[in-house]
Design a protein around this motif. Structure first.
Motif, short mmCIF file in Angstrom:
data_model
loop_
_atom_site.label_atom_id
_atom_site.label_comp_id
_atom_site.label_asym_id
_atom_site.label_seq_id
_atom_site.Cartn_x
_atom_site.Cartn_y
_atom_site.Cartn_z
N TRP A 254 0.82 -1.21 0.00
CA TRP A 254 0.00 0.00 0.00
C TRP A 254 0.85 1.26 0.00
CZ3 TRP A 254 -4.69 0.22 -1.52
CH2 TRP A 254 -5.55 -0.86 -1.36
N SER A 255 2.02 1.21 0.56
CA SER A 255 2.89 2.40 0.56
C SER A 255 3.29 2.76 -0.86
CB SER A 255 4.13 2.15 1.41
OG SER A 255 4.85 1.01 0.94
N ILE A 256 3.55 1.76 -1.70
CA ILE A 256 3.90 2.01 -3.10
C ILE A 256 2.68 2.54 -3.87
CG2 ILE A 256 4.67 0.94 -5.24
CD1 ILE A 256 6.86 1.21 -3.18
N VAL A 257 1.52 1.96 -3.60
CA VAL A 257 0.29 2.42 -4.27
C VAL A 257 -0.02 3.87 -3.91
CG1 VAL A 257 -2.20 2.04 -4.48
CG2 VAL A 257 -0.65 0.08 -4.36
N MET A 258 0.09 4.21 -2.65
CA MET A 258 -0.19 5.58 -2.21
C MET A 258 0.85 6.56 -2.77
SD MET A 258 -3.02 5.52 -0.56
CE MET A 258 -3.52 4.22 -1.70
N ALA A 259 2.10 6.13 -2.88
CA ALA A 259 3.11 6.99 -3.49
C ALA A 259 2.76 7.29 -4.94
CB ALA A 259 4.49 6.33 -3.39
N GLY A 260 2.31 6.26 -5.66
CA GLY A 260 1.87 6.48 -7.04
C GLY A 260 0.68 7.40 -7.11
N ALA A 261 -0.26 7.28 -6.17
CA ALA A 261 -1.44 8.15 -6.16
C ALA A 261 -1.05 9.60 -5.90
CB ALA A 261 -2.43 7.66 -5.11
N ILE A 262 -0.13 9.83 -4.99
CA ILE A 262 0.30 11.20 -4.69
C ILE A 262 1.03 11.80 -5.88
CG2 ILE A 262 1.82 12.59 -3.24
CD1 ILE A 262 -0.74 11.74 -1.86
N ILE A 263 1.89 11.02 -6.53
CA ILE A 263 2.59 11.52 -7.72
C ILE A 263 1.60 11.89 -8.81
CG2 ILE A 263 4.14 10.83 -9.60
CD1 ILE A 263 5.67 9.16 -7.56
N THR A 264 0.57 11.07 -8.99
CA THR A 264 -0.45 11.35 -10.00
C THR A 264 -1.22 12.61 -9.68
OG1 THR A 264 -0.68 8.97 -10.40
CG2 THR A 264 -2.46 10.37 -11.18
N LEU A 265 -1.36 12.93 -8.42
CA LEU A 265 -2.13 14.10 -8.00
C LEU A 265 -1.39 15.42 -8.24
CD1 LEU A 265 -4.67 15.18 -6.44
CD2 LEU A 265 -3.35 14.85 -4.34
N ILE A 266 -0.07 15.38 -8.30
CA ILE A 266 0.72 16.61 -8.32
C ILE A 266 0.44 17.51 -9.54
CG2 ILE A 266 3.08 17.50 -8.47
CD1 ILE A 266 3.95 15.24 -6.64
N PRO A 267 0.48 17.01 -10.79
CA PRO A 267 0.27 17.91 -11.93
C PRO A 267 -1.07 18.65 -11.92
CG PRO A 267 1.30 15.89 -12.65
CD PRO A 267 0.90 15.67 -11.25
N PRO A 268 -2.22 17.97 -11.74
CA PRO A 268 -3.47 18.74 -11.68
C PRO A 268 -3.54 19.69 -10.50
CG PRO A 268 -3.87 16.43 -11.15
CD PRO A 268 -2.49 16.52 -11.67
N LEU A 269 -2.91 19.33 -9.39
CA LEU A 269 -2.90 20.23 -8.24
C LEU A 269 -2.10 21.49 -8.55
CD1 LEU A 269 -3.63 20.73 -5.27
CD2 LEU A 269 -1.54 19.52 -4.62
N LEU A 270 -0.97 21.35 -9.20
CA LEU A 270 -0.18 22.52 -9.60
C LEU A 270 -0.94 23.38 -10.59
CD1 LEU A 270 3.40 20.93 -10.00
CD2 LEU A 270 2.52 22.31 -8.10
N ALA A 271 -1.68 22.74 -11.51
CA ALA A 271 -2.48 23.50 -12.46
C ALA A 271 -3.57 24.30 -11.76
CB ALA A 271 -3.10 22.56 -13.49
N LEU A 272 -4.21 23.71 -10.76
CA LEU A 272 -5.24 24.41 -10.00
C LEU A 272 -4.66 25.60 -9.24
CD1 LEU A 272 -7.40 21.50 -8.52
CD2 LEU A 272 -8.13 23.21 -10.19
N ILE A 273 -3.49 25.41 -8.64
CA ILE A 273 -2.87 26.49 -7.87
C ILE A 273 -2.43 27.62 -8.80
CG2 ILE A 273 -0.91 27.09 -6.41
CD1 ILE A 273 -1.08 24.29 -5.23
N ALA A 274 -1.83 27.27 -9.93
CA ALA A 274 -1.29 28.28 -10.84
C ALA A 274 -2.39 29.09 -11.52
CB ALA A 274 -0.39 27.62 -11.89
N PHE A 275 -3.52 28.45 -11.82
CA PHE A 275 -4.58 29.13 -12.57
C PHE A 275 -5.87 29.21 -11.74
CE2 PHE A 275 -1.77 27.22 -15.73
CZ PHE A 275 -1.49 28.32 -16.54
N ARG A 276 -5.72 29.41 -10.45
CA ARG A 276 -6.89 29.48 -9.57
C ARG A 276 -7.79 30.65 -9.91
NH1 ARG A 276 -8.05 32.36 -5.06
NH2 ARG A 276 -5.99 33.32 -5.17
#
Length: 288
Positions: A254-276
């Protein structure tokens, strides 16, 4: 009481609990935000542990395997390739959707042709069709064209967007008619009018729409799972599922799965912050 001090007058009308009410409101907002962010926080904590198995609250403490887990996901599980494929797919979809939607909105707003309103209604009607309903005929078309297991299969079916056409149409209708008439008197053609007038006046709207489209494309899972069978062509959302299929010593990592989930979350999160700000303007949210 004199109205020379409106603030004091309002405070007197609302009573002495103004500060308490504000505190309760902020406490409620903080609680709501915390509850919404709680799954992400738990995933982040689990991604730092060795196994990621939670049996008690004590297992939610930060671990010491964060760097190792994230490095393993990016290298051993090819997540760097998945991230690149998702980024390329999302970028192509955003650029293609913007180009097609701009031309469609331009024609609907500024051109006169038979059954224009009916055509616009047909475009909106496509929003009522569930995406899975279109998978079988779309799969047949893509395979007949020889696009199976390719970037064309991931991007071409998503280049048309009724939502984007609708948003741009509503925005173009808000542009003053005097600007349109001035452009006609100056002999400005439709494409020049689009490039030099409409697009500069729609930068905020286009930025907001682009964020929406990027996140939508980035989160695609079912269609890439159906149309791509090569891991070298796969995207991140399917990559998380592949992580869940890795069983070591009879136990899911599960630690590997959650690491993959967090990595996947980063690009859309950065897009939301940059173009809020443009994103809020797209939805008509005004901040003072």
């Amino acid at each position: 009481m004199s109205l020379s001090n409106p603030t004091a007058y309002v405070d007197e009308l609302t009573g002495e609990n103004t500060d308490t009410d504000k505190l309760l409101v902020h406490l409620g907002l903080f609680t709501a935000v915390l509850l919404m962010a709680l799954p992400i926080l738990i995933a982040l904590l689990v991604s730092t542990q060795q196994r990621g198995v939670i049996t008690s609250p004590a297992d939610l403490l930060p671990g010491s395997h964060m760097v190792h887990n994230y490095y393993t996901v990016m290298t051993d599980y090819n997540f760097a390739v998945y991230m690149w494929n998702s980024f390329v797919m999302s970028t192509i979809i955003v650029v293609g959707k913007l180009a097609i939607s701009l031309l469609a909105a331009l024609a609907i707003v500024y051109y006169r042709f038979p059954f224009k309103n009916l055509m616009f209604l047909l475009i909106l009607f496509t929003l009522m069709l569930p995406v899975p309903v279109r998978f079988v005929p779309l799969f047949n078309i893509v395979t007949d064209l020889g696009w199976y297991n390719s970037m064309l299969a991931l991007t071409i079916p998503y280049l048309a967007s009724a939502t984007t056409v609708f948003l741009l149409r509503q925005h173009f209708l808000s542009i003053p008619e005097s600007i349109v008439e001035t452009a006609k008197l100056d002999g400005v053609g439709p494409l020049k009018f689009l490039v030099y007038v409409l697009i500069p006046m729609s930068k905020g709207m286009l930025a907001g729409v682009s964020v929406i489209m990027f996140i939508y494309a980035w989160n695609q899972y079912l269609w890439p799972l159906v149309i791509i069978d090569s891991q070298s062509q796969q995207v991140t959302q399917v990559g998380i599922t592949l992580l869940q299929g890795d069983i070591q010593a009879g136990e899911l990592q599960w630690s590997i799965v959650m690491a993959g989930a967090i990595i996947t979350l980063i690009p859309p999160l950065l897009a939301l912050i940059a173009f809020r700000k443009p994103l809020l303007e797209t939805f008509g949210v005004q901040q003072k």
